[in-house]
Design an enzyme around this catalytic site. Structure first.
Site, PDB file in Angstrom:
ATOM      1  N   LYS A 149     -21.654  17.557   9.214  1.00 19.29           N
ATOM      2  CA  LYS A 149     -20.727  17.463  10.004  1.00 19.29           C
ATOM      3  C   LYS A 149     -20.154  16.374  10.753  1.00 19.29           C
ATOM      4  CE  LYS A 149     -17.273  20.091  11.802  1.00 19.29           C
ATOM      5  NZ  LYS A 149     -15.965  20.279  10.871  1.00 19.29           N
ATOM      6  N   SER A 166       0.834  -1.307  -0.212  1.00 21.32           N
ATOM      7  CA  SER A 166       0.022   0.243  -0.057  1.00 21.32           C
ATOM      8  C   SER A 166       1.002   1.260  -0.042  1.00 21.32           C
ATOM      9  CB  SER A 166      -1.048  -0.162   1.053  1.00 21.32           C
ATOM     10  OG  SER A 166      -2.006   0.748   0.962  1.00 21.32           O
TER      11      SER A 166
END
Length: 324
Positions: free
Chosen positions: A206, A154
């Site tokens: 949010k 990765s």
């Protein structure tokens, strides 16, 4: 008539236990010894910290002198070990500092990055990859190769893709070209415990992916789209770095990982070999000088303490995107 009063050291009308002058002197001596004992411990503690500090400074000075004193041609080594991130084992600032020194060294004939990392922050990985690409253009006569240790997956592979060539052991783990975002869901547990979540926000999204609130399909779709954008950036970097050496395999960018032998067949690595092999037979200089940045005792201690606290809290209450 009244008899002779015996002076026993007690005040008239007082219930205090009489104390002789010998006992007073003995107690004063004990108090003095106690104070002296703690003063001595404190002095030794301060002295120990001073000694550790100067040892750390001496080691850093010695290492700098070693860099300057590498007058013979050599292979420059930079070790990249651990999770990639500001609070992890590989941070871009420190890694790039080491890589720059390796390239800038007058007598370094090539640079080897020995990577052992499962991945981590995509931002930190990209910053290191970009710095390697910049330095390659600045020093075109100095090749840079990656030697894979146990794992180069990765984010670790994101960095490796910038190298001229990648070498690994047949049993190394290579690949995992994908992106993930992790969190937790405590909604059912809170309902069973009778716990009410109270969260005040300005902005309807949010509290996206809040582990204490049910997941909204629209918010999950937004997160997946963002992951897709970052994944495409990862794919582009690998394609730019590896070019036509990559095979046309649909699983190449699926997040799967492979052994070093499989990775060679897929074009993810170029050949098998370790540090000494690459230094002697590829770069042509078996003398190796390590340019890896390593923090001193105080810096490492403060960083580990802060990281342990931040990681514990962050794992519980935040979602993080990683190349792992």
């Amino acid at each position: 008539m009244f008899g002779k009063k015996k002076d026993n050291g007690a005040l008239p009308g007082s219930n205090r236990v009489p104390v002789t002058s010998n006992e007073v002197m003995q107690q004063l001596a004990i108090d003095y010894m106690k104070d002296r004992k703690w003063r001595r411990i404190f002095k030794f503690a301060v002295l120990g910290l001073i000694i550790i500090y100067f040892i750390s400074v001496a080691k850093m000075a010695s290492k700098e002198a070693g860099f300057a004193g590498a007058s013979a041609p050599h292979t420059a080594l930079v070790e990249l070990n651990g999770v990639i991130g500001i609070g992890g084992g590989i941070a871009a600032d420190q890694a790039n500092q080491s890589i720059r020194k390796a390239f800038e060294a007058r007598n370094s004939k090539g640079v080897v990055l020995r990577i052992n990392s499962p991945g981590g922050s995509p931002v930190q990985s990209d910053e290191i990859n970009s710095e390697i690409s910049r330095l390659k253009q600045l020093y075109p006569s100095k090749p840079v190769h990656v030697v894979v240790s146990d794992v180069c997956a990765s984010g670790g592979y994101y960095i490796a893709a910038a190298a001229d060539n990648i070498y690994a052991n047949p049993s190394s783990i290579v690949g995992s070209i994908g992106v993930r975002m992790d969190s937790f869901g405590f909604v059912d547990a809170m309902q069973k415990l009778g716990v009410e979540r109270r969260s005040l926000t300005a902005g309807e999204n949010k509290s996206i992916l809040d582990p204490f609130l049910p997941t909204k399909p629209s918010q999950e779709a937004h997160a997946r789209e963002m992951l897709g954008v970052v994944h495409q950036e990862f794919i582009n970097v690998v394609k730019d770095g590896r070019g036509d050496r990559l095979t046309d395999n649909p699983d190449l960018f699926s997040g799967l990982f492979w052994s070093g032998r499989q990775a060679k067949d897929l074009g993810l690595i170029d050949d098998f070999g370790g540090l000494n092999h690459v230094a002697a037979n590829v770069i042509g200089e078996d003398r190796i000088v390590d340019y890896t940045y390593r923090p001193d005792f105080f810096e490492q201690f403060s960083k580990d303490l802060g990281v342990s606290i931040a990681t514990t809290l962050g794992a519980l209450f935040t979602s993080s995107m990683t190349l792992e």
